[in-house]
Design an enzyme around this catalytic site. Structure first.
Site, mmCIF file in Angstrom:
data_model
loop_
_atom_site.group_PDB
_atom_site.id
_atom_site.type_symbol
_atom_site.label_atom_id
_atom_site.label_comp_id
_atom_site.label_asym_id
_atom_site.label_seq_id
_atom_site.Cartn_x
_atom_site.Cartn_y
_atom_site.Cartn_z
ATOM 1 C CG HIS A 231 -1.890 -0.998 1.407
ATOM 2 N ND1 HIS A 231 -3.027 -0.818 0.673
ATOM 3 C CD2 HIS A 231 -1.889 -2.211 1.549
ATOM 4 C CE1 HIS A 231 -3.961 -1.983 1.117
ATOM 5 N NE2 HIS A 231 -3.089 -2.822 1.516
ATOM 6 C CE LYS B 197 -2.576 10.844 3.090
ATOM 7 N NZ LYS B 197 -3.329 9.822 2.181
ATOM 8 C CE LYS C 6 -14.179 5.567 1.478
ATOM 9 N NZ LYS C 6 -13.227 5.951 2.518
ATOM 10 C CB THR D 264 -10.244 4.433 -0.805
ATOM 11 O OG1 THR D 264 -9.763 4.891 0.449
ATOM 12 C CG2 THR D 264 -9.531 3.436 -1.279
ATOM 13 C CE LYS E 72 -6.907 13.736 0.098
ATOM 14 N NZ LYS E 72 -7.032 12.569 -0.709
ATOM 15 N NE ARG E 73 -4.044 9.856 9.901
ATOM 16 C CZ ARG E 73 -3.596 9.098 10.838
ATOM 17 N NH1 ARG E 73 -4.085 7.965 11.184
ATOM 18 N NH2 ARG E 73 -2.611 9.183 11.672
HETATM 19 C C1 26Q Z 1 3.561 1.383 10.545
HETATM 20 C C2 26Q Z 1 4.352 1.206 11.442
HETATM 21 C C3 26Q Z 1 4.032 1.286 12.885
HETATM 22 C C4 26Q Z 1 2.799 1.942 13.092
HETATM 23 C C5 26Q Z 1 1.825 2.193 11.968
HETATM 24 C C6 26Q Z 1 2.226 1.857 11.009
HETATM 25 C C7 26Q Z 1 1.435 1.929 9.824
HETATM 26 C C8 26Q Z 1 -0.314 1.995 10.017
HETATM 27 C C9 26Q Z 1 -1.027 2.111 9.033
HETATM 28 C C10 26Q Z 1 1.560 2.451 8.465
HETATM 29 C C11 26Q Z 1 0.641 2.504 7.574
HETATM 30 C C12 26Q Z 1 -0.635 2.337 7.694
HETATM 31 C C13 26Q Z 1 -1.568 2.733 6.854
HETATM 32 C C14 26Q Z 1 -1.503 3.058 5.575
HETATM 33 C C15 26Q Z 1 -2.345 3.236 4.570
HETATM 34 O O1 26Q Z 1 -3.626 3.593 4.887
HETATM 35 N N1 26Q Z 1 -2.201 3.421 3.207
HETATM 36 C C16 26Q Z 1 -3.307 3.651 2.154
HETATM 37 O O2 26Q Z 1 -3.827 2.608 1.712
HETATM 38 C C17 26Q Z 1 -4.871 2.846 1.103
HETATM 39 C C18 26Q Z 1 -5.684 1.652 0.739
HETATM 40 O O3 26Q Z 1 -4.641 0.738 -0.254
HETATM 41 C C19 26Q Z 1 -4.233 3.511 -0.089
HETATM 42 O O4 26Q Z 1 -5.755 4.068 -1.104
HETATM 43 C C20 26Q Z 1 -3.762 5.034 0.233
HETATM 44 O O5 26Q Z 1 -3.009 5.473 -0.968
HETATM 45 C C21 26Q Z 1 -2.327 4.467 1.039
HETATM 46 O O6 26Q Z 1 -1.874 5.879 1.371
#
Ligand code: 26Q
Length: 846
Positions: free
Chosen positions: A375, A574, A680, A676, A568-569
């Site tokens: 991702h 972004k 939406k 995503t 979004k985050r």
């Molecule tokens: C990593 C290390 C320690 C703690 C947390 C994390 C962590 C947690 C969540 C790293 C990444 C995430 C989430 C990532 C994420 O949401 N990525 C997004 O995924 C979507 C679905 O595929 C994409 O549409 C987005 O582009 C992408 O940013």
């Protein structure tokens, strides 16, 4: 196992066979009263919609439980191949309205509550969000399991039952302040605890070679600290099809034997402390934060999820087939949601070898059952774990990873003899001051499928980040462009628009979103356009009213303004800053006068910053400060407003979606894997202003170039510019940009807080700014001008809005999941015994 007491050897069929529950209005009323009065112990004096919501949810849950049981039995009887979606996050949001929609009882139940003098909307909005995810990746998992159930695929979601989900965001003096999200404070009516399916998870200890009964050497993992994984199951209903799948979330509980020794030794405090350590594992969701990388507790969580889920699948398997695993890979398949659960690859090896399989047998099974989804391309987000930490926490798994790597490196050196540089690059274990395990490499080596989440993203994986692996195993790589579920993101969240669509083209779009294409001709129908416009306008008004009710603002929003939304985050890539620069530019135009011909605009920005991400928090502060100045300036009245939407989450997006005109998807090209939220908003008739990044490219392809506002450098241009990027020169050549920067730098937005934005300003002016915000300013402003021109022509805008919705069919997770199934999982849809729903009643057979 302490679980035998729960096993009933011969179920009495009379206990578990109940008459079917009816779906008539009075049935809901009766059940509602029963739960409200007798289970929850409330009466008419209790004014809290929360308990009424719980009573209704229990009545709905009963109806799901029947179908759940039948689905379970159907899968069991057919002995079908099954899939498992392993994810550290399931961002489910609220459950009630979705359950009613998928059961097909929304109207009946709304009426039933109305008869009782209860507004259903109040009950729906009293439910806590299950915020067990950060953003895109977690919500994708939730949309996926909805589509799996709707497509009647035998898929179980496996995740963690965090006691505290994503933090609640409050804003104090323009700054983000995090509050813990204790969403389980009142328990959850949707989950069922199943102690009888608990598993024991090992940590620590050491390994030892022992000789077993047959004289064979065995690698054993001993002297471990054990933690119990207790499953909590939530029903996942398909859309009006009788299928109810399972989301199984694990909770960490201290084992009894774990405490016993210390209790006997009289060390009470130590024993209690150990209990807390064990139960900490599922206490809190980690925010997506580069600063949190490498934290031991996170690794414990990941292994806890992987081990509990695999043990669950294997126990079920051995119950059917004993220790014969010869058909396991043919019948089972795991999808890893990013590298977060990828320790499962080593864990499956361990569990299979402990069952007596040889390395080669176990490896053949592992690499034919595991599939990995990536991702992100951001290097700082790629997971690595120090070898030292793994050796301490998971010594047996570290041994297995070393062995996987040794064998893999032999394969590499046979393919590229003498290419030591390539060996170093591809190794699962990164050498250096501190050895680290590269989880993405482990995931690629240990699986048969590697996919990206949008076409561009997959291409960049193949030709960039994972090019060595692509050269070695091109057949493993594939693309699966993301989607969103149209049930939640159109049918449920925008009932007015959904009704108009259904009235116009019928209701098949709910499970076949490509049907929306039939709306296309109506873009030319003036009457239809008028209705579309009115619905959109009413949604904008509702959004204003909602914000006002929440006491968010006392200011006057102009409902006829462009509702320009970026939710979004918060992250530098972004580029919320680019959005703010544009707002400052518009403000500057107003202040200079001569803005009268421009379209009024309400800019809404929402999202959470990871608590440890300083820059992201500064961006929130900037948005709030700029908003404050602009909104309190009488000259901007009815022309321009900027508002930060606090505590953005799934249920907030459900409210926001219908009322958006312009969808901001403005990441630096090559950085957003997919996105995503873009989908939406498109589905709800918003028009995108965006870069050629992630799924935006495919959105534009579907909507048509003329129905998309494109701007910015391409990914190739961004890469070509690196090293020769000169933002100062760009500023000097652009008068508008100079004025914007001047306002920012002069402290106009932080008069009593000198210097607070210096680091933000410096970051975008730096030649090394990886996000190249300044490079895209001019092209963004020009595109925004085209937005205004289009918006001022109401017919044109409405046409574009209809065409965006009409062409959003590709972005249903039903399509995405069908592709996962066609190319990776290869599961047969299973029609549950009760299969068709008609007029609120099941009809047997399909
Ligand atoms: C990593 C290390 C320690 C703690 C947390 C994390 C962590 C947690 C969540 C790293 C990444 C995430 C989430 C990532 C994420 O949401 N990525 C997004 O995924 C979507 C679905 O595929 C994409 O549409 C987005 O582009 C992408 O940013």
């Amino acid at each position: 196992m302490p679980t035998n007491e729960f096993v009933i050897s011969k179920p009495k069929s009379s206990i578990i066979t109940l008459p079917g529950l009816d779906m008539k209005k009075h049935d809901f009323i009766d059940d509602f009263k029963q739960y409200y009065v007798h289970l929850l112990g409330r009466d008419e004096n209790c004014q809290s919609p929360f308990y009424a919501g719980e009573a209704l949810s229990l009545a709905i849950r009963d109806r799901l439980l029947e179908r759940w049981k039948v689905t379970h039995q159907t899968y069991k009887d057919s002995d079908c191949r099954r899939g498992f979606y392993l994810s550290m996050e399931f961002l489910m949001g609220r459950t009630l309205s979705n359950a009613m929609l998928n059961l097909g009882v929304t109207d009946t139940v709304t009426q039933a509550m109305y008869d009782l003098g209860i507004e259903i909307e109040e009950l729906i909005s009293s439910e806590y969000d299950a915020g067990l995810g950060n953003g895109g990746l977690g919500r994708l998992a939730a949309c996926f399991i909805d589509s799996c159930a709707t497509l009647q695929l035998p898929v179980i979601g496996y995740g963690l039952r965090y006691e505290y989900g994503m933090f609640t965001q409050t804003i104090v003096n323009g700054e983000q302040v995090e509050k813990p999200d204790h969403w389980l404070r009142h328990g959850s009516v949707w989950e069922i605890e199943r102690l009888e399916y608990s598993h024991c998870i090992k940590f620590g200890g050491h390994t030892e070679i022992q000789i077993d009964e047959s004289g064979e050497e065995r690698n054993c993992w001993i002297a471990t600290c054990n933690v119990l994984a207790v499953p909590f199951d939530t029903p996942v209903p398909g859309y009006q099809n009788g299928t109810v799948n399972t989301l199984r979330l694990w909770k960490a509980v201290a084992t009894e034997e774990f405490n016993l020794d210390e209790f006997n030794a009289g060390d009470y405090a130590e024993a209690v402390a150990a209990k807390i350590t064990a139960e900490n594992i599922t206490m809190v969701l980690y925010p997506n934060d580069a600063n949190e990388n490498g934290k031991e507790l996170r690794l414990r969580q990941q292994y806890f999820l992987a081990s509990a889920s695999l043990q669950d699948v294997i126990l079920h398997w051995t119950g059917l087939h004993g220790n014969d695993f010869s058909r396991f890979a043919e019948k089972r398949c795991f999808q890893l949601n990013d590298t977060h659960p990828s320790i499962a690859i080593a864990e499956l090896m361990r569990l299979l070898m402990d069952k007596g399989l040889t390395w080669n047998e176990a490896w053949a099974i592992t690499k034919n059952t595991m599939a990995y989804t990536n991702h992100t391309l951001l290097p700082e987000a790629l997971e690595k774990w120090p070898v030292k930490l793994m050796q301490k926490l998971l010594p047996r798994l570290m041994e297995i990873i070393f062995e996987i790597n040794a064998r893999f490196l032999i394969e590499v050196s046979m393919h590229w003899p003498g290419d030591n540089e390539r060996l170093r690059r591809m190794s699962i274990v990164e050498e250096g001051e501190e050895q680290q395990v590269r989880m993405a490499h482990l995931a690629i080596v240990g699986s048969f499928s590697v996919n990206g989440v949008a076409r561009l993203h997959t291409e960049l994986l193949q030709n960039g980040l994972f090019s060595d692996f692509y050269a070695l195993w091109p057949h493993k790589f594939n693309n699966k462009t993301n989607g969103v579920t149209p049930r939640r993101w159109l049918a449920a969240c925008n009932p007015e628009l959904a009704s108009l669509i259904t009235e116009t083209i019928g209701d098949r779009w709910v499970t076949d979103l490509t049907q929306l294409k039939k709306l296309e001709p109506y873009a030319e129908d003036a009457q239809f356009r008028q209705r579309w416009h009115e619905i959109k306008r009413a949604a904008k008004q509702r959004l204003i009213d909602y914000k006002a009710r929440k006491g968010d603002t006392g200011m006057q929003f102009n409902v006829d303004a462009i509702f320009d939304v970026q939710v979004k985050r918060i992250h530098e890539y972004k580029r919320q800053i680019l959005n703010v620069l544009h707002v400052i530019h518009l403000y500057n135009c107003i202040k200079k006068g001569g803005n009268d011909s421009r379209a009024p605009r309400v800019v809404l920005i929402g999202g959470k910053a990871a608590p440890g991400y300083r820059m992201a928090k500064k961006i929130i502060k900037l948005i709030n400060n700029v908003g404050q100045i602009i909104n309190s300036d009488p000259e901007t009245d009815k022309k321009l407003a900027l508002l930060f939407l606090k505590d953005y989450r799934v249920s907030a997006m459900e409210r926001i979606c219908p009322g958006v005109d312009l969808s901001e998807q403005i990441s630096t090209a090559g950085k957003e894997a997919s996105g995503t939220g873009n989908m939406k908003l498109m589905m709800n008739g918003a028009i995108t202003i965006g870069t050629l990044d992630g799924a935006n490219i495919e959105i534009r392809e579907e909507a048509g170039d003329e129905n998309f506002f494109l701007f910015g450098l391409t990914e190739a241009e961004v890469e070509a510019k690196r090293g020769r990027y000169d933002p100062i020169a760009i500023i000097n050549q652009d008068e508008d940009l100079q004025q914007v920067m001047h306002l920012l730098e002069s402290g106009y937005f932080n008069q009593f807080e000198p210097g607070i934005f210096d680091d933000l300003i410096q970051s975008i002016k730096s030649r090394h700014d990886p996000w190249m915000t300044i490079a895209d300013f001019r092209s963004f402003v020009d595109a925004q001008k085209r937005v205004e021109d289009a918006y001022r022509d109401k017919d044109k805008w409405t046409r574009m809005s209809i065409l965006n919705c009409a062409n959003s069919g590709k972005f249903s997770t039903d399509r995405t999941i069908s592709e996962y199934n066609r190319d990776i999982w290869k599961l047969e849809p299973q029609v549950a015994g009760l299969s068709r729903f008609s007029n609120g009643k099941y009809v047997s057979g399909s």
